[in-house]
Design a protein around this motif. Structure first.
Motif, PDB file in Angstrom:
ATOM      1  N   GLN B  46      16.769  60.295 -35.179  1.00 40.81           N
ATOM      2  CA  GLN B  46      16.468  58.940 -34.697  1.00 40.81           C
ATOM      3  C   GLN B  46      15.229  58.970 -33.794  1.00 40.81           C
ATOM      4  N   GLY B  47      15.034  60.089 -33.099  1.00 34.51           N
ATOM      5  CA  GLY B  47      13.812  60.293 -32.318  1.00 34.51           C
ATOM      6  C   GLY B  47      13.630  59.353 -31.141  1.00 34.51           C
ATOM      7  N   ASN B  48      14.716  58.789 -30.624  1.00 33.12           N
ATOM      8  CA  ASN B  48      14.607  57.890 -29.475  1.00 33.12           C
ATOM      9  C   ASN B  48      15.010  58.596 -28.187  1.00 33.12           C
ATOM     10  N   ASP B  49      15.059  57.844 -27.081  1.00 29.82           N
ATOM     11  CA  ASP B  49      15.397  58.454 -25.793  1.00 29.82           C
ATOM     12  C   ASP B  49      16.867  58.818 -25.700  1.00 29.82           C
ATOM     13  N   GLY B  50      17.652  58.360 -26.647  1.00 33.92           N
ATOM     14  CA  GLY B  50      19.068  58.689 -26.664  1.00 33.92           C
ATOM     15  C   GLY B  50      19.547  58.571 -28.094  1.00 33.92           C
ATOM     16  N   ALA B  51      20.777  58.992 -28.344  1.00 36.06           N
ATOM     17  CA  ALA B  51      21.329  58.930 -29.696  1.00 36.06           C
ATOM     18  C   ALA B  51      22.351  57.806 -29.772  1.00 36.06           C
ATOM     19  N   VAL B  52      22.304  57.031 -30.859  1.00 37.02           N
ATOM     20  CA  VAL B  52      23.296  55.981 -31.098  1.00 37.02           C
ATOM     21  C   VAL B  52      24.396  56.571 -31.973  1.00 37.02           C
ATOM     22  N   LEU B  53      25.637  56.468 -31.532  1.00 40.62           N
ATOM     23  CA  LEU B  53      26.763  57.154 -32.169  1.00 40.62           C
ATOM     24  C   LEU B  53      27.871  56.156 -32.467  1.00 40.62           C
ATOM     25  N   PRO B  54      28.649  56.400 -33.519  1.00 39.28           N
ATOM     26  CA  PRO B  54      29.761  55.489 -33.796  1.00 39.28           C
ATOM     27  C   PRO B  54      30.821  55.578 -32.701  1.00 39.28           C
ATOM     28  N   ALA B  55      31.581  54.512 -32.510  1.00 41.44           N
ATOM     29  CA  ALA B  55      32.678  54.522 -31.540  1.00 41.44           C
ATOM     30  C   ALA B  55      33.807  55.404 -32.074  1.00 41.44           C
ATOM     31  N   PRO B  56      34.681  55.894 -31.204  1.00 43.12           N
ATOM     32  CA  PRO B  56      35.845  56.669 -31.684  1.00 43.12           C
ATOM     33  C   PRO B  56      36.815  55.741 -32.407  1.00 43.12           C
ATOM     34  N   THR B 104      24.956  67.225 -26.163  1.00 49.21           N
ATOM     35  CA  THR B 104      23.558  67.063 -25.767  1.00 49.21           C
ATOM     36  C   THR B 104      23.117  68.380 -25.135  1.00 49.21           C
ATOM     37  N   THR B 138      21.043  64.901 -29.062  1.00 53.04           N
ATOM     38  CA  THR B 138      19.875  64.514 -28.268  1.00 53.04           C
ATOM     39  C   THR B 138      19.617  65.605 -27.250  1.00 53.04           C
ATOM     40  N   GLY B 139      18.395  65.669 -26.729  1.00 47.68           N
ATOM     41  CA  GLY B 139      18.078  66.755 -25.819  1.00 47.68           C
ATOM     42  C   GLY B 139      16.878  66.454 -24.963  1.00 47.68           C
ATOM     43  N   LEU B 159      30.836  65.306 -25.773  1.00 41.47           N
ATOM     44  CA  LEU B 159      31.616  64.075 -25.870  1.00 41.47           C
ATOM     45  C   LEU B 159      32.703  64.312 -26.900  1.00 41.47           C
TER      46      LEU B 159
END
Lengths: 348, 348
Positions: B46-56, B104, B138-139, B159
């Motif tokens: 995704q290359g953004n400042d954070g990763a978008v992840l599905p909800a549990p 992360t 993400t890192g 997480l």
């Protein structure tokens, strides 16, 4: 159950020693008497190897962001490594469009570091946490020998909740979009450099370090369809715009005169031969949105104290070479390439 | 959109320099050509400042755990800082009873560190990630000047998703409960010490570093009502049991002869005047469960390759002083206090 220690931690004259990271009683005392007291919350009080947290609301996705903080010096006008570590990661979550919920913090301490300075940093971080409404729910502490670290490094990870249907990302800029910034460029970078080089100005240049989630809320309430949000930290505005240009496969045409720069930062840049568009910011947004939403976005940013100097600074262009260019005050054009040449290390 | 660099990163002879952390093109190249390639997954891309992840899944809660890793030396028999950083945090999530989902990673690199060594560490971490089925989503990378760090430090945050109704925690041990371990004690700590002190034994002592979530699954499938799970890392078994005793307000009575210790570790401890019960483990579980579930728990642990040497080592007692005691092989009693005295720094 509370433990009893022979003597309380000497937060006035004590120093970090290797025992504080070794997993035994000294470490437990440092955690009990400094970290747990400063960050006090129910999650941290669980006292386990991790924190158990409620799930986000139905339909929400999660956002994770992480940052290592190695800023030098540790204390600077406008903040310190503690508040910066809080703000930096809250902002990385916020620019994804997510509501920052929780932070984790891991500390790498150097043997011999004064506990009084550590306490100041932890308390500043805790104050930033309370003010942002984002608790530090779990953490870790390690100690390295003198000469193998540099006082304190802090890695923070933020977890946020992203509302259904919200899509923001660096790849979503489109030709014709407007480019905005929420305020003046370069204060954080220049505050650090001035402190490091012992430069003195008539009045100190103060870091803009701040948590941006309130400003993001105000913006997205007014303009839900923002395409890209970023906080222009390392590498400054120019590098952040180049990242967006590359991710989206577009160019940018800026108007240099429209980009706000504090006069003192401009003067210091002149003196040091630096370009304010390459200096780090820690409390500013870059916004890319449809041109017809730009006025509403600008108005929304300006309603918030952190966005009072917001400005429209340029336009996204169709450019197969992904160039970021600026019209200068003299009517010429200059390229704003990626940061290269002399690095400005340890700015955050 | 991929960037084009003039020359590929020299992963054979190159060294980390300050540009690799400065936010510009050199940093982008390090991320593209080393980190993103090794950890390749959709979230990182995704290359953004954070990763978008599905909800549990519905009804699941979240678990967050974080660890800074500063182990020295960086490479040791059985692993390196990369695989350890992966396993350490996966285990902190797993011992909460949660399914580890995402990690992360933030790297603090020292200027001058060989890129070849960094690549080895990152590839080892990526292999551990694939093997555990837990992606690094993400890192962040920072670089500090030579002499202000020590090669590589890695902070990881995990997480996980915690199934509805599952309650594990250090405060849930009750008098009469059984205390189990999943295998022999002290291998990781002794592997690091032996490497550091250049001790040579007939055959090398190998770290037990491993991801424990599969073993935890096997255990909880057989005995859902486990009270406490912990991985006895820094401070070893003795310190971990003291933490549980303090959190739960109980004591422990152990049978020293029942605690598995590899003969080579026992011999090395004898030689160095160390106690294996204070040495770190990085692939072992401490389990506290109801006495009538102990046999089922032991059987479940032993079905898994990482639990083949599992043993019942003692009993939780009612003790207002929270003492952890062991019956020795000679019929006496000894106190297993918290780790104190000489610290064993940088074991993880």
């Amino acid at each position: 159950m509370k433990a009893h220690y022979v003597r309380p931690l000497d937060l006035r004259h004590g120093r970090v020693d290797l025992n504080h990271g070794a997993g035994g009683r000294a470490m437990a005392q440092l955690i009990d008497e400094l970290f747990a007291r400063a960050f006090a919350n129910d999650w941290l009080a669980q006292g386990n190897d991790g924190a158990v947290l409620p799930a986000p609301a139905a339909g929400e996705r999660l956002v994770l962001a992480t940052d290592a903080h190695v800023v030098s010096p540790l204390f600077f006008p406008g903040g310190d490594i503690g508040s910066l570590a809080m703000h930096g990661t809250v902002n990385d979550v916020a620019v994804m469009g997510a509501r920052p919920l929780y932070l984790t913090a891991s500390f790498i301490l150097e043997e011999g570091f004064p506990l009084a300075d550590l306490a100041r940093i932890v308390q500043s971080m805790a104050a930033a946490s309370r003010s942002a409404g984002v608790p530090v729910v779990t953490g870790d502490t390690k100690v390295v020998e003198q000469g193998k670290g540099d006082g304190v490094f802090i890695s923070t990870t933020g977890l946020g909740a992203l509302p259904a249907g919200r899509e923001l990302g660096g790849a979503l800029a489109r030709p014709g979009d407007a480019v905005l910034v929420s305020g003046s460029m370069g204060e954080h970078g220049m505050a650090i450099l001035a402190q490091r080089e012992s430069l003195s100005f008539e009045s100190a240049i103060v870091s803009d370090s701040a948590a941006l989630h309130g400003l993001v809320d105000a913006l997205l309430a007014a303009v839900p369809a923002v395409h890209v949000l970023r906080d222009p930290t390392r590498g400054g505005l120019a590098t952040t715009l180049n990242e967006i240009a590359r991710q989206s496969g577009v160019g940018m045409q800026l108007d240099e005169a429209a980009i706000p720069v504090h006069p003192q930062v401009a003067a210091a840049c002149e003196l040091l031969g630096l370009d304010p568009f390459y200096l780090a910011n820690e409390g500013k947004l870059v916004v890319v949105c449809a041109a017809d939403a730009a006025d509403a976005a600008l108005a929304a940013l300006r309603t918030h104290p952190l966005g009072s100097d917001a400005a429209r600074i340029g336009t996204v262009t169709a450019d197969p070479q992904y160039f970021v260019q600026a019209r200068t005050a003299f009517g010429g054009q200059r390229m704003l390439d990626w940061l290269s040449g002399e690095p400005l290390p340890r700015i955050c």
